[in-house]
Design an enzyme around this catalytic site. Structure first.
Site, PDB file in Angstrom:
ATOM      1  N   ARG A 179       0.811  -1.223   0.000  1.00 35.31           N
ATOM      2  CA  ARG A 179       0.000   0.000   0.000  1.00 35.31           C
ATOM      3  C   ARG A 179       0.840   1.267   0.000  1.00 35.31           C
ATOM      4  NH1 ARG A 179      -3.043  -2.943   4.038  1.00 35.31           N
ATOM      5  NH2 ARG A 179      -4.498  -4.250   2.862  1.00 35.31           N
ATOM      6  N   ASP A 233      -1.648 -13.299  -3.609  1.00 33.71           N
ATOM      7  CA  ASP A 233      -2.811 -12.415  -3.639  1.00 33.71           C
ATOM      8  C   ASP A 233      -2.990 -12.000  -5.096  1.00 33.71           C
ATOM      9  OD1 ASP A 233      -4.932 -11.008  -2.584  1.00 33.71           O
ATOM     10  OD2 ASP A 233      -3.757 -10.152  -0.953  1.00 33.71           O
TER      11      ASP A 233
END
Length: 437
Positions: free
Chosen positions: A194, A391
């Site tokens: 992030r 992911d």
């Protein structure tokens, strides 16, 4: 009024202050070469103290503090606010502590990426001063490779923004949500998924109005039973702000458990105070997922922080990112997972590194992750074996990957390969007769 008081404080990001730092030119102490041994044939007499100090520090940390922060007391060193406000963020300060390579120096002087540099003094004490390839150093000190963008890399590789119905909420799975409550960490990992949101003041993650709307979304969706607080790092919030969030979520009848994702016990163990653990234990069932990368992080300080959390009844799991040249050997991963179990942390996930821009020097082939799982499974206790996941880029969620233990079927029997490579049959009588392909 209570809410106004709570949110009148500005977020406390890592500062630029270098007060108390001793600048040593052309002289950097190699802490990895120190081999400190104390020989005490008889138990040392304990001096009476007015109160019990809740933390212990390692010899390595003490030497680092006395070398570079001689005016800083032990009590200041163990004050997490001091650690956070004295985070190392510039090349000159870091160059006083480690011999920066030209690659590292150029990366810091001409940094143009989205992710800033921040290293707590405590975590800086763990960094090898002379070896740019040392694992912890590579995790937090930038290099020019971050400027190299390769095919498939994206600012938001997991497509989280597409699954955000209200600011701060990512709702991808049916029964759980990710709640991004801050854009601040105490120490920034160079491979951060992030990085696109870190220290973005215009997004105002620590905002009462946004938090209220996010909590309202959760309250209005009865299928949500699990809330994961993340960011940034939620444990950089004050006790008061964190308790405000936990108490509000705890009141929602259909929220069955709350999780916190954090690296604070690893990079800022001073944050895990008795006051914090006393507050957290009021909101069970509460789980904490720790981001642990390498066995060199398993220090007395980090161990003490984890034990305090575990003693508060909080189950702890680790989430480790697989990183090239850092933890991509079976022997390294075995030391890490065994050490984690000893401090009551269950290895949970081994993540394939996400393809953020400039991350190619961190990413391993998928085969390396499968090799590590194969090297752990059967060779050590099952509790020590994490689930290896990718992911999926674009919002596919976590997809587990396993070595090929199931070979196929032969005349109704399932053929399986064990951890030693031997093949065994299981009479799968209820399965359709299949041939081996």
């Amino acid at each position: 009024m209570e809410n106004e008081t709570l949110f009148n404080e500005e977020a406390e990001p890592p500062g630029h202050t270098t007060t108390g730092l001793v600048k040593i030119e052309n002289e950097v102490l190699d802490f990895f070469s120190l081999n400190i041994k104390t020989h005490q044939p008889y138990p040392a007499k304990q001096k009476p103290e007015r109160f019990l100090f809740p933390f212990k520090d390692s010899p390595r940390s003490r030497i680092f503090r006395k070398r570079f922060y001689p005016d800083v007391t032990r009590f200041e060193w163990f004050d997490w606010h001091w650690q956070l406000s004295h985070a190392i963020r510039d090349v000159d300060t870091l160059a006083c502590m480690i011999n920066l390579s030209e690659n590292e120096r150029q990366a810091m002087m001409h940094h143009s990426g989205s992710l800033p540099v921040s290293i707590t003094p405590y975590y800086a004490s763990l960094i090898n001063a002379h070896d740019p390839s040392a694992p912890l150093r590579r995790c937090v000190v930038p290099v020019v490779d971050e400027c190299l963008h390769t095919a498939g890399e994206e600012e938001d590789p997991l497509g989280e923004d597409n699954d955000s119905p209200v600011p701060g909420i990512v709702h991808r799975y049916p029964d759980r949500v990710l709640f991004l409550v801050t854009d601040i960490c105490s120490t920034y990992c160079r491979y951060c998924t992030r990085s696109r949101i870190i220290e973005r003041k215009n997004q105002h993650f620590i905002d009462l109005g946004k938090w209220e709307k996010a909590i309202e979304y959760i309250a209005n969706n009865p299928n949500v039973r699990d809330v994961l607080l993340s960011g940034g790092d939620p444990l950089t919030l004050s006790d008061e702000k964190l308790e405000w969030l936990l108490s509000r979520l705890h009141r929602i009848p259909h929220v069955e458990l709350i999780r916190i994702g954090t690296k604070v016990p690893v990079v800022l163990p001073q944050r895990i105070t008795p006051a914090l653990t006393a507050m957290l234990k009021k909101y069970h069932p509460l789980w904490i997922s720790l981001h642990v990368t390498h066995p060199d992080e398993l220090t007395p300080e980090m161990s003490g922080a984890c034990i305090r959390l575990a003693d508060a009844g909080i189950p702890l799991g680790s989430q480790t990112v697989l990183l090239s040249g850092i933890n991509d050997e079976v022997s390294t991963m075995a030391r890490l997972v065994h050490g984690l179990l000893q401090i009551r942390v269950r290895p949970y996930y081994l993540y394939q590194c996400d393809p953020i821009p400039g991350s190619s020097h961190f990413r391993t082939p998928i085969s390396k992750g499968l090799e590590i799982i194969q090297g752990l499974r059967g060779h050590t206790t099952g509790y020590a074996v994490p689930t290896y996941v990718v992911d999926a880029p674009g919002g596919g969620g976590k997809i587990p990957l396993l070595p090929e233990y199931a070979i196929g079927w032969d005349k109704g029997d399932l053929l399986m390969r064990n951890y030693e490579g031997n093949v065994y049959r299981y009479p799968d009588n209820h399965a359709e007769i299949k041939d081996i392909h």
